[in-house]
Design an enzyme around this catalytic site. Sequence first.
Site, PDB file in Angstrom:
ATOM      1  N   GLY A  64      33.173  27.063 -10.508  1.00 52.04           N
ATOM      2  CA  GLY A  64      33.135  25.640  -9.940  1.00 52.04           C
ATOM      3  C   GLY A  64      34.145  25.189  -8.814  1.00 52.04           C
ATOM      4  N   HIS A 124      35.069  28.573 -17.504  1.00 54.29           N
ATOM      5  CA  HIS A 124      34.912  27.990 -16.329  1.00 54.29           C
ATOM      6  C   HIS A 124      35.727  26.521 -16.182  1.00 54.29           C
ATOM      7  CE1 HIS A 124      31.559  26.646 -18.580  1.00 54.29           C
ATOM      8  NE2 HIS A 124      31.413  25.744 -17.609  1.00 54.29           N
ATOM      9  N   MET A 168      32.304  32.478  -6.735  1.00 54.60           N
ATOM     10  CA  MET A 168      30.931  33.233  -6.733  1.00 54.60           C
ATOM     11  C   MET A 168      29.935  32.717  -5.935  1.00 54.60           C
ATOM     12  SD  MET A 168      29.327  34.759 -10.262  1.00 54.60           S
ATOM     13  CE  MET A 168      28.079  33.949 -10.723  1.00 54.60           C
ATOM     14  N   SER A 169      29.267  31.645  -6.545  1.00 53.53           N
ATOM     15  CA  SER A 169      27.992  30.931  -5.650  1.00 53.53           C
ATOM     16  C   SER A 169      28.795  30.153  -4.422  1.00 53.53           C
ATOM     17  CB  SER A 169      27.350  30.015  -6.431  1.00 53.53           C
ATOM     18  OG  SER A 169      28.219  29.029  -6.922  1.00 53.53           O
TER      19      SER A 169
HETATM   20  C1  LIG Z   1      31.426  34.797 -13.194  1.00 51.98           C
HETATM   21  C2  LIG Z   1      31.913  33.681 -14.099  1.00 51.98           C
HETATM   22  N1  LIG Z   1      32.766  33.761 -15.175  1.00 51.98           N
HETATM   23  C3  LIG Z   1      33.113  32.663 -15.481  1.00 51.98           C
HETATM   24  C4  LIG Z   1      34.285  32.388 -16.817  1.00 51.98           C
HETATM   25  O1  LIG Z   1      34.391  31.273 -17.261  1.00 51.98           O
HETATM   26  O2  LIG Z   1      34.691  33.496 -17.103  1.00 51.98           O
HETATM   27  S1  LIG Z   1      32.591  31.527 -14.721  1.00 51.98           S
HETATM   28  C5  LIG Z   1      31.906  32.170 -13.924  1.00 51.98           C
HETATM   29  C6  LIG Z   1      30.995  31.905 -12.493  1.00 51.98           C
HETATM   30  C7  LIG Z   1      31.626  31.228 -11.433  1.00 51.98           C
HETATM   31  O3  LIG Z   1      30.690  30.958 -10.318  1.00 51.98           O
HETATM   32  P1  LIG Z   1      30.858  29.865  -9.459  1.00 51.98           P
HETATM   33  O4  LIG Z   1      32.031  30.260  -8.629  1.00 51.98           O
HETATM   34  O5  LIG Z   1      29.706  29.932  -8.839  1.00 51.98           O
HETATM   35  O6  LIG Z   1      31.023  28.760 -10.075  1.00 51.98           O
END
Ligand SMILES: Cc1nc(C(=O)O)sc1CCOP(=O)(O)O
Length: 211
Positions: A155, A121, A175-176
């Site tokens: 994020g 991430h 995602m969130s």
């Molecule tokens: C599903 C997912 N995969 C990741 C990776 O690093 O491979 S980070 C992640 C979550 C992303 O969520 P948000 O948009 O809420 O931060």
Amino acid sequence: MELHAISTGQQSIDQLVKIASQIYSWTTAIHIREKKWSDSQVINAVQQLIHTGVPPSKIRINSRPQLAVNLNIGGVHLSEHMSYITTDDPLSRWKVGRSVHSIEQALQAQDEGVDYLFYGHIYATTSKPDLSPRGLDQLEKLCHAVSIPVIAIGGIQPEHCQDIHQAGATGIAVMSGIFEAEHPQHVCQLYNESIQQVTFTDLQSQSLGKK
Ligand SMILES: Cc1nc(C(=O)O)sc1CCOP(=O)(O)O
């Protein structure tokens, strides 16, 4: 730049379909990432998504390659250790993505024929609470190491689009920030505005470069 919206595992089928029907025209792809659902729940969701007008080509299923093939949707998104899968139809809209967390994994995925990568991430996120973010420098290194598209994940807020583009990524995955937003459509519009700004800035610098 592409915008991938990923379900969070927190919604019912009805809620997921409702959100997806509001946002699909603002996104490149909608990923059904529902680890706890049975295959029949995923099938039900896909059927409802198509019924509400989401183009099958925009629907991706996470981690269930054979199901995605059988449903003839846009593709599958694989987690880092899952094997590549293809279809027999060379004209298919089929896309295979894989999540990677190192340059080594990225090069291996590219060699196998994977169409695009998710790398993250990038920023701190409540979706990965116990791990440190990899940051823009690592993203840039990975983007330089491969020739297939890299989608940044983790994020990501609308205001990050310019930096992510500058690092060499082809898109963002959220995602969130989308599926748990109070107004998912409005949030998708903000991501799109930011993406348009990136395109505009690019065009501006290209035309200045030509002068
Ligand atoms: C599903 C997912 N995969 C990741 C990776 O690093 O491979 S980070 C992640 C979550 C992303 O969520 P948000 O948009 O809420 O931060």
